[in-house]
Design a protein around this motif. Structure first.
Motif, mmCIF file in Angstrom:
data_model
loop_
_atom_site.group_PDB
_atom_site.id
_atom_site.type_symbol
_atom_site.label_atom_id
_atom_site.label_comp_id
_atom_site.label_asym_id
_atom_site.label_seq_id
_atom_site.Cartn_x
_atom_site.Cartn_y
_atom_site.Cartn_z
ATOM 1 N N GLN B 213 0.832 -1.208 0.000
ATOM 2 C CA GLN B 213 0.000 0.000 0.000
ATOM 3 C C GLN B 213 0.865 1.257 0.000
ATOM 4 O O GLN B 213 0.595 2.215 -0.725
ATOM 5 C CB GLN B 213 -0.927 0.006 1.219
ATOM 6 C CG GLN B 213 -2.014 -1.054 1.156
ATOM 7 C CD GLN B 213 -2.815 -1.149 2.443
ATOM 8 O OE1 GLN B 213 -2.341 -0.771 3.506
ATOM 9 N NE2 GLN B 213 -4.010 -1.669 2.356
ATOM 10 N N VAL B 214 1.913 1.242 0.817
ATOM 11 C CA VAL B 214 2.801 2.412 0.891
ATOM 12 C C VAL B 214 3.535 2.601 -0.439
ATOM 13 O O VAL B 214 3.664 3.729 -0.940
ATOM 14 C CB VAL B 214 3.806 2.254 2.057
ATOM 15 C CG1 VAL B 214 4.876 3.333 2.004
ATOM 16 C CG2 VAL B 214 3.076 2.307 3.389
ATOM 17 N N VAL B 216 2.563 1.767 -3.449
ATOM 18 C CA VAL B 216 1.635 2.294 -4.458
ATOM 19 C C VAL B 216 1.411 3.793 -4.238
ATOM 20 O O VAL B 216 1.442 4.588 -5.186
ATOM 21 C CB VAL B 216 0.291 1.529 -4.409
ATOM 22 C CG1 VAL B 216 -0.747 2.207 -5.288
ATOM 23 C CG2 VAL B 216 0.486 0.093 -4.861
ATOM 24 N N ALA B 217 1.232 4.194 -2.972
ATOM 25 C CA ALA B 217 1.011 5.605 -2.670
ATOM 26 C C ALA B 217 2.245 6.433 -3.033
ATOM 27 O O ALA B 217 2.129 7.518 -3.621
ATOM 28 C CB ALA B 217 0.662 5.762 -1.191
ATOM 29 N N GLU B 218 3.433 5.922 -2.697
ATOM 30 C CA GLU B 218 4.662 6.674 -3.002
ATOM 31 C C GLU B 218 4.901 6.756 -4.513
ATOM 32 O O GLU B 218 5.410 7.756 -5.013
ATOM 33 C CB GLU B 218 5.851 6.034 -2.276
ATOM 34 C CG GLU B 218 5.791 6.293 -0.764
ATOM 35 C CD GLU B 218 6.920 5.650 0.016
ATOM 36 O OE1 GLU B 218 7.096 6.025 1.192
ATOM 37 O OE2 GLU B 218 7.618 4.774 -0.532
ATOM 38 N N ALA B 220 2.510 6.861 -6.755
ATOM 39 C CA ALA B 220 1.559 7.866 -7.237
ATOM 40 C C ALA B 220 2.110 9.272 -7.002
ATOM 41 O O ALA B 220 1.985 10.153 -7.856
ATOM 42 C CB ALA B 220 0.217 7.694 -6.543
#
Lengths: 55, 228
Positions: B213-214, B216-218, B220
């Motif tokens: 999850q982290v 993917v967020a980073e 983005a």
């Protein structure tokens, strides 16, 4: 007994530190995503992921 | 390149996994420390087995996941596989380091030394160096595609050491004991060991879901900054 307790204490501390560091990164990424200006990358998928990290 | 997204099904999973991991770890540790009887020959220090063995098994699992994800990445070039591989490698390094340190803490009172160049210990240390190298490759390569490609190759080649570590105690004369079987262990010890394996597996699951999850967020965020 010292070796035994040292092993258990080290394992718990290492796991907790790793998880804490990961949660800090997750919070930071969520905060930065929230502040980040909207652009082409601000797709529904990204917003969905932003929400996923925050929860 | 398509922007990676986490499956909506992953939402909230990390909380459930974290709760289950903490609960089983606490119960497994309490049983391992206070309930199950000590080993007749080694005494209380043998209780380190309930951490040492699960850490080693989960390190193997983590590196197997790196191997599978690296193969998938090279076939499909989907960045999601690379993110899962990277997360699993980092967790595998943690578990391998714990395996070595816990083994050292167990070895000192039983063997009389903190470290010896025994085949099992040496191949495990090599495993740690390989996957620290994997993480180093990721930090050196700036371009995401090149980073994923290079680290996938390291992840595939490096996995060759895992079966060598596992078989080292049967291939060579080793100070380290050979693998125990359910037939050679007291049932109470076996069930305590399996409970701790479940606890470590849940912990691995939580950490991997969260790392993905982290990542993917980073990713983005990187894409947004690149478009400015």
């Amino acid at each position: 007994m010292g070796y035994l307790w040292a092993g258990y204490a080290l394992t718990w501390v290492a796991m907790a530190w790793f998880a804490w560091r990961l949660e800090s990164r997750a919070r930071d990424a969520a905060r930065r995503l929230k502040k980040s200006p909207r652009g082409e990358a601000d797709t529904p998928a990204v917003r969905s992921e932003n929400e996923s990290v925050r929860t | 390149m398509t922007e990676p997204t986490a499956s909506p099904r992953l939402k909230g999973w990390h909380r459930l996994l974290a709760f289950l991991a903490v609960a089983t770890t606490v119960v497994g540790s309490l049983i391992g420390l206070f309930v199950v009887p000590p080993d007749a020959l080694q005494g209380n220090v043998q209780r380190l087995m309930y951490l040492h063995v699960p850490a080693a098994w989960l390190a193997f699992l983590a590196f197997f996941v790196v191997f599978v994800m690296a193969v998938l990445y090279l076939i499909q070039r989907d960045p999601r596989w690379d993110m899962i591989a990277a997360g699993s490698a980092e967790i595998g390094v943690l578990f391998t380091a714990l395996t070595l340190i816990l083994g050292s803490l167990w070895g000192k009172p039983i063997w009389g030394v903190w470290w010896t160049w025994d085949p099992r210990l040496t191949t495990t240390a090599i495993l740690l160096v390989i996957y620290v190298g994997y993480l180093a490759v990721r930090s050196f390569a700036g371009d995401p595609d090149r980073r994923a490609r290079w680290s996938a190759v390291v992840g595939i080649v490096g996995f060759a050491d895992v079966p060598i570590v596992y078989l080292s105690v049967t291939w060579w004369r080793s100070l380290h004991q050979p693998p125990s079987s359910p037939m050679s262990m007291a049932p109470s010890m076996l069930w305590t060991l399996l409970l701790n394996v479940v606890a470590f597996t849940l912990l691995y699951g939580y950490l991997l879901v969260r790392k993905y999850q982290v990542a993917v967020a980073e990713r983005a965020l990187e894409d947004r900054e690149a478009m400015r």
